[in-house]
Design a protein around this motif. Structure first.
Motif, PDB file in Angstrom:
ATOM      1  N   VAL A  36     -33.251  53.616  47.203  1.00 55.23           N
ATOM      2  CA  VAL A  36     -33.536  52.687  46.099  1.00 55.23           C
ATOM      3  C   VAL A  36     -35.039  52.533  45.912  1.00 55.23           C
ATOM      4  N   ASN A  37     -35.777  52.476  47.009  1.00 57.78           N
ATOM      5  CA  ASN A  37     -37.241  52.404  46.918  1.00 57.78           C
ATOM      6  C   ASN A  37     -37.794  53.580  46.114  1.00 57.78           C
ATOM      7  N   GLU A  38     -37.284  54.767  46.403  1.00 58.07           N
ATOM      8  CA  GLU A  38     -37.763  55.960  45.689  1.00 58.07           C
ATOM      9  C   GLU A  38     -37.528  55.844  44.191  1.00 58.07           C
ATOM     10  N   GLU A  39     -36.383  55.290  43.806  1.00 63.45           N
ATOM     11  CA  GLU A  39     -36.101  55.072  42.386  1.00 63.45           C
ATOM     12  C   GLU A  39     -37.072  54.040  41.802  1.00 63.45           C
ATOM     13  N   LEU A  40     -37.301  52.962  42.537  1.00 64.59           N
ATOM     14  CA  LEU A  40     -38.218  51.913  42.068  1.00 64.59           C
ATOM     15  C   LEU A  40     -39.646  52.433  41.946  1.00 64.59           C
ATOM     16  N   LEU A  41     -40.044  53.303  42.871  1.00 60.56           N
ATOM     17  CA  LEU A  41     -41.414  53.818  42.873  1.00 60.56           C
ATOM     18  C   LEU A  41     -41.686  54.782  41.719  1.00 60.56           C
ATOM     19  N   THR A  42     -40.648  55.270  41.066  1.00 59.71           N
ATOM     20  CA  THR A  42     -40.875  56.110  39.882  1.00 59.71           C
ATOM     21  C   THR A  42     -41.377  55.270  38.716  1.00 59.71           C
ATOM     22  N   VAL A  43     -41.156  53.950  38.795  1.00 64.08           N
ATOM     23  CA  VAL A  43     -41.536  53.044  37.712  1.00 64.08           C
ATOM     24  C   VAL A  43     -42.624  52.052  38.135  1.00 64.08           C
ATOM     25  N   HIS A  44     -42.616  51.663  39.416  1.00 62.09           N
ATOM     26  CA  HIS A  44     -43.500  50.598  39.904  1.00 62.09           C
ATOM     27  C   HIS A  44     -44.419  51.089  41.017  1.00 62.09           C
ATOM     28  N   VAL A  46     -46.112  50.521  44.823  1.00 59.24           N
ATOM     29  CA  VAL A  46     -45.529  50.137  46.114  1.00 59.24           C
ATOM     30  C   VAL A  46     -45.612  48.631  46.343  1.00 59.24           C
ATOM     31  N   ASN A  47     -46.612  47.965  45.778  1.00 55.82           N
ATOM     32  CA  ASN A  47     -46.770  46.515  45.950  1.00 55.82           C
ATOM     33  C   ASN A  47     -45.688  45.714  45.256  1.00 55.82           C
ATOM     34  N   VAL A  48     -44.890  46.345  44.416  1.00 55.38           N
ATOM     35  CA  VAL A  48     -43.841  45.657  43.669  1.00 55.38           C
ATOM     36  C   VAL A  48     -42.488  45.754  44.393  1.00 55.38           C
ATOM     37  N   LEU A  49     -42.420  46.557  45.438  1.00 58.04           N
ATOM     38  CA  LEU A  49     -41.155  46.690  46.163  1.00 58.04           C
ATOM     39  C   LEU A  49     -40.745  45.338  46.746  1.00 58.04           C
ATOM     40  N   PRO A  50     -39.442  45.038  46.705  1.00 56.26           N
ATOM     41  CA  PRO A  50     -38.991  43.763  47.268  1.00 56.26           C
ATOM     42  C   PRO A  50     -39.140  43.757  48.789  1.00 56.26           C
ATOM     43  N   ASP A  51     -39.290  42.554  49.328  1.00 57.22           N
ATOM     44  CA  ASP A  51     -39.315  42.409  50.784  1.00 57.22           C
ATOM     45  C   ASP A  51     -37.956  42.788  51.352  1.00 57.22           C
ATOM     46  N   VAL A  52     -37.971  43.346  52.532  1.00 59.02           N
ATOM     47  CA  VAL A  52     -36.759  43.528  53.319  1.00 59.02           C
ATOM     48  C   VAL A  52     -36.638  42.265  54.169  1.00 59.02           C
TER      49      VAL A  52
END
Length: 191
Positions: A36-44, A46-52
Motif C-alpha cells: 500500500v505504501n508503494e501505491e501511496l508513494l506514486t502520488v505522495h 514519503v512524509n505523507v505516509l500514515p503512521d503505523v
C-alpha cells in the motif's frame, strides 16, 4: 482497467506470546503495508505516509520471533507509534523499545526485563554448553540494544542480572522506555 487499491489497516495488535505464528502474521502484515505504501508513494511524498500504530500487551516469548518481526518492520518507512497496555514483558519489551519511534503507554502499563532462559530436552552436556554460550551472546546483544535505546546503563542491568526487573509507568518514563507521555490526539495536534 485501473488497478484496485489494496485495503490494509495501518494498525497491528500484538496481544499474544511472541512465537512463529505471530511472527509470520506480522511479516505478512508488513508486506501488505509495504504494498500500500508503494501505491501511496506514486502520488505522495514519503512524509505523507500514515503512521503505523502497534498496540502491544504480551508476556514476551521467542527472541528469534522478536528479531524476525523487527527485521520485517525495517522495510516500512512509516513512523511507528507503539502503545503498551497492561504487561509488556521480555521479548515484547525489546520489540516495544526498538520498533517504536514514538513509545506510549498507560499509567497502568508495566514493563518486565529479565535474563533469557532456555529449555532443552535430554541432550548431552556438550549441547547444553553450546546452547548456554549461544544464549549468553544473544543476551549480550539484547542488553546492548536496551542500553542503546533507553537511559538504562550496563551498570543498572548488571545489578538486576539475577532478578525480574518490573518497571512501572513512572520508572519507564525516567528510564527512557516510554518517550511520549501525551495522548494520541495531542501527538497529532502538536505536529
Amino acid at each position: 482497467m485501473e488497478k484496485e487499491t489494496k485495503e490494509v489497516s495501518f494498525t497491528y495488535d500484538i496481544l499474544s506470546k511472541f512465537d512463529d505464528e505471530l511472527a509470520h502474521d506480522f511479516i505478512k502484515w508488513c508486506l501488505d503495508v509495504e504494498e500500500v505504501n508503494e501505491e501511496l508513494l506514486t502520488v505522495h511524498d514519503v512524509n505523507v505516509l500514515p503512521d503505523v500504530i502497534i498496540n502491544i500487551n504480551s508476556e514476551g516469548g521467542s527472541v528469534q520471533s522478536l528479531f524476525d518481526m523487527l527485521s520485517a518492520l525495517t522495510i516500512l518507512p512509516n513512523r511507528v507509534v507503539i502503545r503498551g497496555f497492561g504487561m509488556v514483558a521480555s521479548s515484547a519489551l525489546f520489540f516495544y523499545l526498538i520498533a517504536g519511534d514514538v513509545r506510549m503507554a498507560t499509567k497502568y502499563t508495566e514493563f518486565l526485563y529479565h535474563n533469557m532462559s532456555y529449555c532443552v530436552d535430554q541432550v548431552n552436556l556438550e549441547t547444553h554448553r553450546r546452547i548456554l554460550k549461544d544464549s549468553d551472546k544473544l543476551q549480550e546483544k539484547i542488553d546492548k540494544l536496551l542500553v542503546e535505546n533507553s537511559n538504562i546503563t550496563l551498570k543498572q542491568l548488571k545489578k538486576k542480572k539475577n532478578e525480574d526487573w518490573i518497571m512501572d509507568y513512572k520508572e519507564a518514563i525516567e528510564l527512557g522506555i516510554v518517550n511520549y507521555t501525551g495522548n494520541m490526539r495531542n501527538l497529532y495536534e502538536s505536529e
